[in-house]
Design a protein around this motif. Sequence first.
Motif, short mmCIF file in Angstrom:
data_model
loop_
_atom_site.label_atom_id
_atom_site.label_comp_id
_atom_site.label_asym_id
_atom_site.label_seq_id
_atom_site.Cartn_x
_atom_site.Cartn_y
_atom_site.Cartn_z
N GLY A 256 0.82 -1.21 0.00
CA GLY A 256 0.00 0.00 0.00
C GLY A 256 0.85 1.25 0.00
N GLY A 257 0.32 2.30 -0.61
CA GLY A 257 1.06 3.54 -0.72
C GLY A 257 0.68 4.58 0.30
N CYS A 258 -0.18 4.23 1.26
CA CYS A 258 -0.57 5.21 2.26
C CYS A 258 0.52 5.40 3.30
N ARG A 259 0.46 6.49 4.00
CA ARG A 259 1.43 6.76 5.07
C ARG A 259 1.25 5.74 6.20
N THR A 260 2.33 5.45 6.88
CA THR A 260 2.29 4.46 7.96
C THR A 260 1.31 4.85 9.05
N ARG A 261 1.13 6.15 9.26
CA ARG A 261 0.26 6.59 10.35
C ARG A 261 -1.19 6.14 10.16
N VAL A 262 -1.61 5.88 8.91
CA VAL A 262 -3.01 5.48 8.67
C VAL A 262 -3.28 4.06 9.17
N PRO A 263 -2.59 3.02 8.66
CA PRO A 263 -2.86 1.68 9.20
C PRO A 263 -2.41 1.52 10.64
N LEU A 264 -1.37 2.25 11.06
CA LEU A 264 -0.93 2.14 12.45
C LEU A 264 -2.00 2.70 13.39
N SER A 265 -2.62 3.80 13.01
CA SER A 265 -3.71 4.36 13.83
C SER A 265 -4.89 3.41 13.89
#
Length: 361
Positions: A256-265
């Motif tokens: 995935g190309g999203c920032r790590t903060r998205v799935p981590l949150s």
Amino acid sequence: MTWNPPHSPDSPARARSAADLRRRLAWWAIAACAPYLTLKLLWIVGVDIGIVDTGKISRGQWIAANLLTFVMDAVAAAVAHALTRPRIKRGRSWPILLPLWIASGLLGVIMIAVPLSCGGALVGGSGNPFAGDDLLRGWVYAVVYSGFIIEGTVLIGAFALYAHERWGDFLRTRVRDLPALPERRRPLIRYAGVLTALLLLTAAAPRLLWASGGDLGMTDAWTANRDTNARWLDFTQGVLALVGCAGTLALVLGRGGCRTRVPLSAAWVGIGGTFGAGGWMGLISLTAAPGSEAADRTSVLLTLVYTAEMTTGLLALTAGWYFLSHSTAHTTNVTRTMDITGTVDPTRTAPTARTTRISAS
């Protein structure tokens, strides 16, 4: 291959503004704890304000339960106070991360379920979460739940600002660009992540079934005391479990190309809510006296769901701690060796002993 983090430090003015906001939010969180702590302290010393009837609960059990919940919220207030300190980034992070993960899970469930219940009460006319019962008067629930929602909002906001101050480069990194885990531990971490996701799905399925009105695995005492508030709570826990599952798989699979903060949150709040609420209710049912309401409503299926929710949290805690320790250490060390042109010296990117743990990064 050399990994280049998205090094985009904030300007000094912007960093100071974020730190000031973090401290203000943390002070608001401390203030939001005050009503609940005051009520608990009054009940512990014998002032029964807002209490209708404790029923079969003995005085010793009443004091023990209130003392435990007083300590839990006092810890949240202490963590909030730590977030007001200007040099919080220089200390160890685990005294902040661990209690805040549990607190964000417990408070997150209330922050979602209570407004949903209020909305349902306005539309359907039943299931008001602020209505009194045989134990407490209605205004007590209004004060406590309102305080929890405010506390959760500002506390999680303060923590988000703290996390970006301390691990901003890591949180801005795209998931597919995260540094690879060590070869010998990579399969173990991935297996733990996949198992966590499966357990989250296992817990979500019955929760969503019960939220829709199903009674699979319920005892007679359980169904007799069901109302719309309980269904909204099951719905919230089920959705949070699915959110945690999605975030965990995104991090474990590294796609995935999203920032790590998205799935981590998503994993942070989803698993925290599953573990916090499920663990708390599991503890209540485990310690319930035979013949009590909590014991009568506990079925085999509900016990299995509690077990899955608690196991999920423990798995995520151990595997997630290693994952975050490795990733944040690598990010921190690479960022420190980056020169003014934005290039990285590949001879200096190996994590050092001082940055191999998130608690010392």
